[in-house]
Design a protein around this motif. Structure first.
Motif, PDB file in Angstrom:
ATOM      1  N   ASP A 134      -5.532  -6.697  -8.272  1.00  0.00           N
ATOM      2  CA  ASP A 134      -4.311  -6.836  -7.476  1.00  0.00           C
ATOM      3  C   ASP A 134      -4.051  -5.513  -6.767  1.00  0.00           C
ATOM      4  OD1 ASP A 134      -1.961  -7.622  -6.333  1.00  0.00           O
ATOM      5  OD2 ASP A 134      -0.807  -7.703  -8.195  1.00  0.00           O
ATOM      6  N   GLY A 135      -4.625  -5.370  -5.583  1.00  0.00           N
ATOM      7  CA  GLY A 135      -4.476  -4.130  -4.841  1.00  0.00           C
ATOM      8  C   GLY A 135      -5.411  -4.089  -3.657  1.00  0.00           C
ATOM      9  N   TYR A 136      -5.761  -2.891  -3.246  1.00  0.00           N
ATOM     10  CA  TYR A 136      -6.512  -2.680  -2.024  1.00  0.00           C
ATOM     11  C   TYR A 136      -7.645  -1.684  -2.275  1.00  0.00           C
ATOM     12  CZ  TYR A 136      -2.105  -4.661  -0.548  1.00  0.00           C
ATOM     13  OH  TYR A 136      -1.005  -5.474  -0.443  1.00  0.00           O
ATOM     14  N   VAL A 137      -8.680  -1.817  -1.479  1.00  0.00           N
ATOM     15  CA  VAL A 137      -9.793  -0.874  -1.518  1.00  0.00           C
ATOM     16  C   VAL A 137      -9.823  -0.156  -0.175  1.00  0.00           C
ATOM     17  CG1 VAL A 137     -12.273  -0.571  -1.805  1.00  0.00           C
ATOM     18  CG2 VAL A 137     -11.073  -2.341  -3.098  1.00  0.00           C
ATOM     19  N   ILE A 138      -9.845   1.177  -0.227  1.00  0.00           N
ATOM     20  CA  ILE A 138      -9.717   1.983   0.988  1.00  0.00           C
ATOM     21  C   ILE A 138     -10.911   2.924   1.096  1.00  0.00           C
ATOM     22  CG2 ILE A 138      -8.277   3.655   2.220  1.00  0.00           C
ATOM     23  CD1 ILE A 138      -5.888   2.520   0.651  1.00  0.00           C
ATOM     24  N   THR A 139     -11.460   3.016   2.294  1.00  0.00           N
ATOM     25  CA  THR A 139     -12.546   3.950   2.564  1.00  0.00           C
ATOM     26  C   THR A 139     -12.356   4.531   3.958  1.00  0.00           C
ATOM     27  OG1 THR A 139     -14.961   4.220   2.632  1.00  0.00           O
ATOM     28  CG2 THR A 139     -14.092   2.175   3.513  1.00  0.00           C
ATOM     29  N   MET A 140     -13.073   5.620   4.241  1.00  0.00           N
ATOM     30  CA  MET A 140     -13.146   6.187   5.589  1.00  0.00           C
ATOM     31  C   MET A 140     -14.534   5.906   6.152  1.00  0.00           C
ATOM     32  SD  MET A 140     -11.422   9.980   5.416  1.00  0.00           S
ATOM     33  CE  MET A 140      -9.654  10.208   5.380  1.00  0.00           C
ATOM     34  N   VAL A 141     -14.601   5.542   7.417  1.00  0.00           N
ATOM     35  CA  VAL A 141     -15.888   5.325   8.066  1.00  0.00           C
ATOM     36  C   VAL A 141     -15.945   6.108   9.370  1.00  0.00           C
ATOM     37  CG1 VAL A 141     -16.178   3.018   7.086  1.00  0.00           C
ATOM     38  CG2 VAL A 141     -15.120   3.278   9.353  1.00  0.00           C
ATOM     39  N   VAL A 170     -22.566   2.521  11.457  1.00  0.00           N
ATOM     40  CA  VAL A 170     -21.272   2.889  10.888  1.00  0.00           C
ATOM     41  C   VAL A 170     -21.493   3.272   9.425  1.00  0.00           C
ATOM     42  CG1 VAL A 170     -18.897   2.172  10.417  1.00  0.00           C
ATOM     43  CG2 VAL A 170     -20.104   1.282  12.427  1.00  0.00           C
ATOM     44  N   PHE A 171     -20.980   4.434   9.041  1.00  0.00           N
ATOM     45  CA  PHE A 171     -21.242   4.966   7.707  1.00  0.00           C
ATOM     46  C   PHE A 171     -19.924   5.262   6.992  1.00  0.00           C
ATOM     47  CE2 PHE A 171     -24.831   5.998  10.443  1.00  0.00           C
ATOM     48  CZ  PHE A 171     -25.833   5.325   9.757  1.00  0.00           C
ATOM     49  N   GLY A 172     -19.861   4.865   5.724  1.00  0.00           N
ATOM     50  CA  GLY A 172     -18.617   4.933   4.975  1.00  0.00           C
ATOM     51  C   GLY A 172     -18.525   6.111   4.031  1.00  0.00           C
ATOM     52  N   SER A 173     -17.420   6.146   3.310  1.00  0.00           N
ATOM     53  CA  SER A 173     -17.140   7.136   2.273  1.00  0.00           C
ATOM     54  C   SER A 173     -16.923   6.407   0.966  1.00  0.00           C
ATOM     55  CB  SER A 173     -15.873   7.943   2.610  1.00  0.00           C
ATOM     56  OG  SER A 173     -16.003   8.646   3.809  1.00  0.00           O
ATOM     57  N   SER A 205     -13.576   7.808  13.934  1.00  0.00           N
ATOM     58  CA  SER A 205     -13.418   7.553  12.503  1.00  0.00           C
ATOM     59  C   SER A 205     -12.169   6.735  12.237  1.00  0.00           C
ATOM     60  CB  SER A 205     -13.335   8.881  11.733  1.00  0.00           C
ATOM     61  OG  SER A 205     -14.543   9.611  11.836  1.00  0.00           O
ATOM     62  N   GLU A 206     -12.233   5.927  11.185  1.00  0.00           N
ATOM     63  CA  GLU A 206     -11.115   5.087  10.782  1.00  0.00           C
ATOM     64  C   GLU A 206     -11.019   5.072   9.255  1.00  0.00           C
ATOM     65  OE1 GLU A 206     -10.944   1.427  13.919  1.00  0.00           O
ATOM     66  OE2 GLU A 206     -12.619   1.405  12.516  1.00  0.00           O
ATOM     67  N   ALA A 207      -9.842   4.739   8.763  1.00  0.00           N
ATOM     68  CA  ALA A 207      -9.669   4.352   7.367  1.00  0.00           C
ATOM     69  C   ALA A 207      -9.591   2.834   7.342  1.00  0.00           C
ATOM     70  CB  ALA A 207      -8.406   4.962   6.782  1.00  0.00           C
ATOM     71  N   LEU A 208     -10.448   2.220   6.537  1.00  0.00           N
ATOM     72  CA  LEU A 208     -10.469   0.761   6.419  1.00  0.00           C
ATOM     73  C   LEU A 208      -9.755   0.349   5.141  1.00  0.00           C
ATOM     74  CD1 LEU A 208     -14.185  -0.064   7.363  1.00  0.00           C
ATOM     75  CD2 LEU A 208     -12.216   0.324   8.872  1.00  0.00           C
ATOM     76  N   VAL A 209      -8.919  -0.685   5.252  1.00  0.00           N
ATOM     77  CA  VAL A 209      -8.171  -1.207   4.108  1.00  0.00           C
ATOM     78  C   VAL A 209      -8.615  -2.640   3.857  1.00  0.00           C
ATOM     79  CG1 VAL A 209      -5.900  -1.721   3.166  1.00  0.00           C
ATOM     80  CG2 VAL A 209      -6.209   0.264   4.667  1.00  0.00           C
ATOM     81  N   PHE A 210      -9.135  -2.908   2.652  1.00  0.00           N
ATOM     82  CA  PHE A 210      -9.575  -4.239   2.249  1.00  0.00           C
ATOM     83  C   PHE A 210      -8.635  -4.802   1.188  1.00  0.00           C
ATOM     84  CE2 PHE A 210     -13.296  -1.982   3.677  1.00  0.00           C
ATOM     85  CZ  PHE A 210     -14.113  -2.926   4.287  1.00  0.00           C
ATOM     86  N   ASP A 211      -8.455  -6.117   1.202  1.00  0.00           N
ATOM     87  CA  ASP A 211      -7.816  -6.787   0.076  1.00  0.00           C
ATOM     88  C   ASP A 211      -8.841  -6.821  -1.050  1.00  0.00           C
ATOM     89  OD1 ASP A 211      -6.826  -8.614  -1.812  1.00  0.00           O
ATOM     90  OD2 ASP A 211      -5.806  -9.798  -0.274  1.00  0.00           O
ATOM     91  N   ILE A 257       0.872  -1.175   0.000  1.00  0.00           N
ATOM     92  CA  ILE A 257       0.000   0.000   0.000  1.00  0.00           C
ATOM     93  C   ILE A 257       0.908   1.224   0.000  1.00  0.00           C
ATOM     94  CG2 ILE A 257      -1.882   1.215   1.130  1.00  0.00           C
ATOM     95  CD1 ILE A 257      -2.632  -1.323   2.533  1.00  0.00           C
ATOM     96  N   TYR A 258       0.952   1.901  -1.120  1.00  0.00           N
ATOM     97  CA  TYR A 258       1.966   2.933  -1.341  1.00  0.00           C
ATOM     98  C   TYR A 258       1.310   4.098  -2.077  1.00  0.00           C
ATOM     99  CZ  TYR A 258       6.497   4.866  -2.969  1.00  0.00           C
ATOM    100  OH  TYR A 258       7.593   5.663  -3.229  1.00  0.00           O
ATOM    101  N   GLY A 259       0.994   5.145  -1.308  1.00  0.00           N
ATOM    102  CA  GLY A 259       0.332   6.299  -1.912  1.00  0.00           C
ATOM    103  C   GLY A 259      -0.564   6.996  -0.905  1.00  0.00           C
ATOM    104  N   ALA A 260      -1.624   7.622  -1.394  1.00  0.00           N
ATOM    105  CA  ALA A 260      -2.492   8.410  -0.507  1.00  0.00           C
ATOM    106  C   ALA A 260      -3.945   8.316  -0.952  1.00  0.00           C
ATOM    107  CB  ALA A 260      -2.058   9.872  -0.486  1.00  0.00           C
ATOM    108  N   TYR A 261      -4.806   8.221   0.041  1.00  0.00           N
ATOM    109  CA  TYR A 261      -6.252   8.277  -0.148  1.00  0.00           C
ATOM    110  C   TYR A 261      -6.718   9.682   0.209  1.00  0.00           C
ATOM    111  CZ  TYR A 261     -11.212   7.473   1.071  1.00  0.00           C
ATOM    112  OH  TYR A 261     -12.587   7.544   1.184  1.00  0.00           O
ATOM    113  N   TYR A 262      -7.425  10.319  -0.718  1.00  0.00           N
ATOM    114  CA  TYR A 262      -7.949  11.674  -0.495  1.00  0.00           C
ATOM    115  C   TYR A 262      -9.467  11.643  -0.596  1.00  0.00           C
ATOM    116  CZ  TYR A 262      -3.162  13.070  -1.783  1.00  0.00           C
ATOM    117  OH  TYR A 262      -1.803  13.204  -1.863  1.00  0.00           O
ATOM    118  N   ARG A 263     -10.121  12.385   0.295  1.00  0.00           N
ATOM    119  CA  ARG A 263     -11.574  12.481   0.223  1.00  0.00           C
ATOM    120  C   ARG A 263     -12.023  13.910   0.442  1.00  0.00           C
ATOM    121  NH1 ARG A 263     -15.776  11.751   4.448  1.00  0.00           N
ATOM    122  NH2 ARG A 263     -15.511  13.992   4.145  1.00  0.00           N
ATOM    123  N   ASN A 264     -12.914  14.390  -0.422  1.00  0.00           N
ATOM    124  CA  ASN A 264     -13.445  15.746  -0.366  1.00  0.00           C
ATOM    125  C   ASN A 264     -14.867  15.708   0.195  1.00  0.00           C
ATOM    126  OD1 ASN A 264     -13.736  18.511  -0.705  1.00  0.00           O
ATOM    127  ND2 ASN A 264     -13.522  18.483  -2.925  1.00  0.00           N
TER     128      ASN A 264
END
Length: 500
Positions: free
Chosen positions: A445-452, A424-427, A460-466, A60-67
């Motif tokens: 081949d990667g990850y799915v990322i959201t904020m909840v 619990v509500f996501g982004s 609040s957390e950032a969740l990382v899924f395979d 996991i290499y980079g950044a998750y941004y949410r507006n």
């Protein structure tokens, strides 16, 4: 209370919670988009070494941004979530660690209201004041966010002025302009082709030409921009693109521009007798090169991906056959509340460039939206898309909420689903390709990322899924240093672009 049909307590899971990092005037305003999971967060901070439950793979290499909206000043009229001042939240991943930053977007309206210490614009529900500077409606830049040409670019729902931010520090760098453009605005959703680095964009408005379409080079310069002939003002929201073509939208949900000018009100109407039209134009084409295809009347918010199959153009996205439902209750906010509640489903359109034939139909009927896919494969054929499940109106209150992550196989219509949990509500989720991935890698081949945000604890957390199997649940949970309210759109920027 100004809107007794929708009391605050009904929209905040049975309670009105007072938050330290929210402006205290919100408790004087009866509007569900200012309370509970939507209560604005006004604190800006930067925190390193976030606490992680589970393990963050080094891939996991980079950044998750949410507006999203974070209203600062008490509204002068009825509040709409599009009115909230834009704020970007960012979670950075590198070497198995995570850090967090957030920042307001310094639009002209934000800066002027900060100087005045009060709200000056009436909001999208009007009545608009055409004597105000900039827009008669405040451009909050609170809708989407894109990484392009080394900068972060937030944008706004109503085709406003894009801004730019430093992607690592979130420092505001002013409006994003492409020298040589005939217009300064851009729609909310512009798309960067990771294969070429180009950005495909469009703009729309109430004056002819009612739409323009353009391509920007990977270095931040303008390559082309052409006017698109439409029957009148429209409100398209997204576009699709393939390797060689771009798909523009002319949809039968729009307002009467003359009514807006005369009375200062933007009143949308869904014209059920007008077909939805999709215009396919070569990526670097001219106005005369566009070909229009008519489909069943609908509105389209977001496209998952598009590609070419011989003479066919295929476009996957989410479709609403009835975007303006009648509200079930009264009150001043009734129409806004029902409009914000998406009733949409996963859908596929096919257009034959040789014969003009159109084929369209459901992929599935589950109520989902805010659909994303692996950006590395945008423009070429894909299978997978990652949606947010949205409970229907009768299932869970009146506001837009995401209560689960859905992974679709769009070839079969089958899906996997992970519920975020009770309260619990996501982004919107973003796909993060594994470090070093290419188009030769597997699509998932990667990850799915959201904020909840958990309304039971207001943490609040950032969740990382395979991404290969979201049913396993999060492989890591990143604890965020403050409550993050519900927002709109998210994106992923690769570490190869950010850190080198």
């Amino acid at each position: 209370m100004s809107n007794a049909s929708y009391p605050i307590t009904e929209e905040t899971i049975g309670q009105v919670t007072h938050f330290e990092n929210a402006p205290q005037w919100i408790y004087e305003v009866d509007n569900p988009y200012l309370h509970g999971v939507y209560a604005p967060t006004v604190d800006e901070m930067a925190v390193d070494e976030l606490e992680v439950t589970g393990e963050l793979p080094e891939g996991i290499y980079g950044a998750y941004y949410r507006n999203g909206p974070n209203t600062i000043h008490k509204p002068t009229g009825l509040h709409h979530p599009f009115d909230g001042d834009g704020m970007v939240h960012a979670v950075y991943f590198q070497d198995g660690k995570a850090s967090y930053r957030n920042s307001y977007i310094h639009t002209a309206g934000y800066l002027l209201e900060k100087e005045e210490g009060r709200a000056m614009w009436p909001g999208v529900m009007g009545t608009f004041d055409f004597s105000l500077p900039e827009f008669p409606i405040k451009d909050t830049c609170n809708t989407d966010v894109t990484w392009y040409a080394g900068k972060l670019m937030p944008t706004w729902y109503h085709a406003g002025r894009p801004h730019k931010m430093d992607p690592l520090s979130l420092e505001n760098l002013g409006e994003y302009s492409l020298p040589g453009r005939t217009r300064t605005n851009m729609s909310a959703h512009n798309h960067v082709d990771w294969n070429t680095g180009e950005m495909l964009f469009m703009d729309y408005g109430d004056e002819a030409p009612f739409m323009t379409y353009g391509v920007a080079n990977a270095d931040g310069t303008l390559r082309s921009e052409v006017p698109i002939e439409l029957p009148g003002p429209r409100r398209p929201h997204d576009l699709g693109f393939t390797t060689n073509y771009t798909i523009l939208h002319d949809l039968p949900l729009f307002h009467d521009a003359n009514l807006l000018r005369r009375h200062g009100k933007m009143v949308l109407d869904f014209h059920r007798d007008i077909p939805a039209r999709f215009g396919i134009i070569p990526r670097y084409g001219d106005s005369a090169d566009i070909r229009w295809f008519e489909c069943e009347p609908c509105f389209v918010l977001h496209i998952s991906n598009s590609w070419e199959e011989g003479d066919w153009i295929v476009m996957d996205g989410c479709r609403s056959a009835n975007p303006l439902r009648q509200p079930e209750g009264g009150g001043e906010l009734a129409h806004m509340l029902v409009y914000m509640r998406n009733e949409t489903n996963n859908y596929r359109w096919r257009f034959n460039l040789k014969t003009g034939e159109v084929r369209e139909g459901d992929i599935d009927d589950l109520n989902t939206e805010f659909n994303k896919s692996n950006q590395m494969f945008h423009g070429v054929k894909t299978q997978y898309a990652y949606h947010q499940h949205i409970p229907l109106l009768h299932e869970n209150g009146h506001t837009l909420r995401f209560n689960g992550l859905v992974k679709y196989n769009n070839e079969t219509g089958q899906y996997d689903k992970w519920d975020y949990g009770d309260g619990v509500f996501g982004s919107e989720a973003a796909f993060a390709p594994v470090k070093g991935a290419t188009r030769d890698s597997d699509e998932d081949d990667g990850y799915v990322i959201t904020m909840v945000t958990d309304s039971n604890t207001w943490k609040s957390e950032a969740l990382v899924f395979d991404a290969r199997d979201i049913t396993l649940g999060p492989i890591a949970r990143v604890k965020l240093p403050q409550r993050v309210p519900a927002g709109f759109h998210a994106t992923w920027a690769r570490g190869e672009d950010l850190y080198t």
